[in-house]
Design an enzyme around this catalytic site. Structure first.
Site, PDB file in Angstrom:
ATOM      1  N   LYS A  27      16.028   2.448 -11.163  1.00 34.59           N
ATOM      2  CA  LYS A  27      15.917   0.779 -12.109  1.00 34.59           C
ATOM      3  C   LYS A  27      17.055   0.537 -13.069  1.00 34.59           C
ATOM      4  O   LYS A  27      17.189  -0.364 -12.891  1.00 34.59           O
ATOM      5  CB  LYS A  27      14.554   0.643 -12.963  1.00 34.59           C
ATOM      6  CG  LYS A  27      13.472   1.050 -12.664  1.00 34.59           C
ATOM      7  CD  LYS A  27      12.508   0.992 -12.946  1.00 34.59           C
ATOM      8  CE  LYS A  27      10.485   1.070 -12.568  1.00 34.59           C
ATOM      9  NZ  LYS A  27       9.721   1.322 -12.755  1.00 34.59           N
TER      10      LYS A  27
ATOM     11  N   LYS B 133       6.478  -4.994   4.023  1.00 35.62           N
ATOM     12  CA  LYS B 133       5.190  -4.294   2.727  1.00 35.62           C
ATOM     13  C   LYS B 133       5.136  -5.850   1.540  1.00 35.62           C
ATOM     14  O   LYS B 133       5.893  -6.797   0.970  1.00 35.62           O
ATOM     15  CB  LYS B 133       5.515  -3.565   2.061  1.00 35.62           C
ATOM     16  CG  LYS B 133       4.859  -3.290   0.421  1.00 35.62           C
ATOM     17  CD  LYS B 133       5.510  -1.766  -0.132  1.00 35.62           C
ATOM     18  CE  LYS B 133       4.950  -1.707  -1.193  1.00 35.62           C
ATOM     19  NZ  LYS B 133       4.672  -2.433  -1.905  1.00 35.62           N
TER      20      LYS B 133
ATOM     21  N   LYS C 233       4.991  -7.975  -5.204  1.00 30.80           N
ATOM     22  CA  LYS C 233       5.031  -9.507  -5.768  1.00 30.80           C
ATOM     23  C   LYS C 233       6.358  -9.672  -6.224  1.00 30.80           C
ATOM     24  O   LYS C 233       7.173 -10.981  -5.729  1.00 30.80           O
ATOM     25  CB  LYS C 233       4.689  -9.326  -7.074  1.00 30.80           C
ATOM     26  CG  LYS C 233       2.865  -9.619  -7.784  1.00 30.80           C
ATOM     27  CD  LYS C 233       2.558  -8.588  -9.354  1.00 30.80           C
ATOM     28  CE  LYS C 233       2.957  -7.136  -8.984  1.00 30.80           C
ATOM     29  NZ  LYS C 233       1.676  -6.451  -8.276  1.00 30.80           N
TER      30      LYS C 233
HETATM   31  P1  ADP Z   1       3.946  -4.911  -5.969  1.00 27.52           P
HETATM   32  O1  ADP Z   1       4.618  -4.120  -4.523  1.00 27.52           O
HETATM   33  O2  ADP Z   1       2.971  -6.080  -5.569  1.00 27.52           O
HETATM   34  O3  ADP Z   1       4.279  -4.968  -7.583  1.00 27.52           O
HETATM   35  P2  ADP Z   1       2.513  -2.687  -7.565  1.00 27.52           P
HETATM   36  O4  ADP Z   1       3.811  -1.605  -7.158  1.00 27.52           O
HETATM   37  O5  ADP Z   1       2.298  -3.256  -8.920  1.00 27.52           O
HETATM   38  O6  ADP Z   1       2.618  -4.099  -6.310  1.00 27.52           O
HETATM   39  O7  ADP Z   1       1.569  -1.493  -6.718  1.00 27.52           O
HETATM   40  C1  ADP Z   1       0.318  -1.398  -7.322  1.00 27.52           C
HETATM   41  C2  ADP Z   1      -1.215  -0.620  -6.644  1.00 27.52           C
HETATM   42  O8  ADP Z   1      -0.962  -1.350  -5.368  1.00 27.52           O
HETATM   43  C3  ADP Z   1       0.007   0.468  -6.056  1.00 27.52           C
HETATM   44  O9  ADP Z   1      -1.302   1.718  -6.032  1.00 27.52           O
HETATM   45  C4  ADP Z   1       0.675   0.211  -4.893  1.00 27.52           C
HETATM   46  O10 ADP Z   1       0.678   1.911  -4.000  1.00 27.52           O
HETATM   47  C5  ADP Z   1      -0.875  -0.516  -3.942  1.00 27.52           C
HETATM   48  N1  ADP Z   1       0.258  -1.654  -3.229  1.00 27.52           N
HETATM   49  C6  ADP Z   1       1.291  -2.499  -3.304  1.00 27.52           C
HETATM   50  N2  ADP Z   1       1.024  -3.209  -2.558  1.00 27.52           N
HETATM   51  C7  ADP Z   1       0.560  -2.690  -1.574  1.00 27.52           C
HETATM   52  C8  ADP Z   1       0.685  -3.090   0.076  1.00 27.52           C
HETATM   53  N3  ADP Z   1       1.433  -3.891  -0.003  1.00 27.52           N
HETATM   54  N4  ADP Z   1      -0.045  -2.045   0.728  1.00 27.52           N
HETATM   55  C9  ADP Z   1      -1.440  -1.304   0.032  1.00 27.52           C
HETATM   56  N5  ADP Z   1      -1.093  -1.232  -1.110  1.00 27.52           N
HETATM   57  C10 ADP Z   1      -0.550  -1.439  -1.969  1.00 27.52           C
END
Ligand code: ADP
Ligand code: TRP
Length: 324
Positions: free
Chosen positions: A114, A193, A196
């Site tokens: 970060k 993947k 957001k």
């Molecule tokens: P993002 O990548 O959208 O910011 P986060 O990092 O906030 O998502 O992830 C929140 C939770 O959702 C975590 O436990 C993460 O492992 C799961 N997660 C996020 N994106 C995926 C995905 N594409 N497939 C499976 N699990 C996911």
């Protein structure tokens, strides 16, 4: 009884990837009568990046509504906002700060990542893992289900707990991470993947028209409608398979391989499947988004329950430190 605890950042409305990869598995774990689950919205952690109070509030609401929509039972378990118990979390964080070696934080992957990428490199970002350790230790959690990216943070929490127990007395349970390697990565509309950060997500809580629009964005190849298609190279099929029954998947495979079945048809089938699979979740989500008081009541009840535990841990901590 095992205590399961996990925190979710208030960084936006949960998408299909979050729901299939994190929320539904955690809800399932919470339904086991041998477990009690602590699920909280890590809105203090979100402050390291989100600086707009209205955005933070709206995200917190959406995350809470999504968990309730996905069936998290707040009577059996604990459901709360970290900020409402901030005095306990941040007090414990200070004590833990004084036991955390500086290099441990300076070498953390997530901080290094970060601090290379972001323009706002604040001290909160640096001490983020110590607040996370406080979140976990405050409730004496046994297991912490998290994604792979959180592995190092969990190791730090355990190390910090051990240092406290060694330096003062055995106050803390040593928490173990639970990283489910079998949870697959849900692909987004562009095949990467779903996240957001990549703006490639499907938000199952959106109104039907907007939902259909995001499904239509799924990238496909240019095979003409009448020709057979390879389902194994298609992202629409991949998402459909994650939600459909075996029979539905078999039928969809035949549709692809038989020809005269276009990607437009498959996208409409995916929309219908999402609507059928998640109609209840969509209803409950909208209910809580529109009835702020009902959501507030659920959270306030959870915060009251959580406070009893936080208070009791802090009383033992202060005694161990010689403050009481
Ligand atoms: P993002 O990548 O959208 O910011 P986060 O990092 O906030 O998502 O992830 C929140 C939770 O959702 C975590 O436990 C993460 O492992 C799961 N997660 C996020 N994106 C995926 C995905 N594409 N497939 C499976 N699990 C996911
Ligand atoms: N850092 C976690 C994440 O970004 C969120 C979090 C905060 C957390 N406190 C926690 C996760 C305590 C598990 C336990 O996903």
């Amino acid at each position: 009884m095992a205590r399961i605890l996990t925190g979710i950042q208030a960084s936006g409305k949960p998408h299909l990837g979050n729901i299939l990869g994190a929320i539904l598995p955690a809800v399932k774990l919470s339904q086991d009568p041998k477990n009690e689950s602590f699920l909280f919205i890590a809105d203090l952690h979100s402050m390291t990046s989100v600086k707009d109070p209205d955005v933070l509030k709206e995200n917190t609401k959406a995350v809470a509504a999504a968990w309730l929509a996905c069936g998290f039972d707040t009577d059996k378990n604990y459901f709360y906002r970290q900020s409402k118990l901030a005095s306990y979390h941040t007090e414990l964080m200070w004590y833990l700060n004084c036991l955390t070696p500086f290099p441990m934080l300076a070498n953390a992957h997530s901080f290094k990542d970060k601090s290379d990428k972001l323009s706002d490199v604040n001290a909160g970002l640096f001490t983020y893992p110590v607040l996370q350790a406080a979140d976990i230790l405050l409730y004496q959690a046994n297991f912490v289900p998290v994604g792979k990216d959180q592995k190092q943070h969990l190791e730090m929490s355990k190390d910090i707990a051990a240092v406290f127990n060694r330096t003062y007395k055995e106050v803390f349970v040593l928490p173990e991470s639970r990283i489910d390697e079998s949870v697959m990565t849900i692909p987004g509309t562009d095949g990467q993947k779903m996240s957001k950060s990549y703006n490639n997500y499907i938000d199952i809580f959106e109104p039907e028209k907007a939902l259909y629009k995001s499904i239509k964005r799924i990238v496909t190849d240019t095979t003409p409608l009448e020709e057979p298609k390879n389902p194994d190279h298609c992202n629409v099929f991949a998402l459909y398979s994650l939600l459909a029954s075996n029979e539905e998947v078999d039928q969809m495979r035949l549709n692809y391989e038989g020809g005269n079945y276009g990607y437009g048809h498959a996208k409409k089938a995916l929309l219908d499947l999402i609507l059928a699979r998640f109609w209840k979740e969509r209803e409950v989500f909208n209910y809580y988004m529109e009835n702020e008081e009902a959501l507030e009541t659920k959270l306030a009840e959870g915060e009251k329950k959580a406070e009893v535990i936080a208070k009791s841990t802090m009383s033992a901590v202060r005694k161990a430190l010689g403050f009481d």
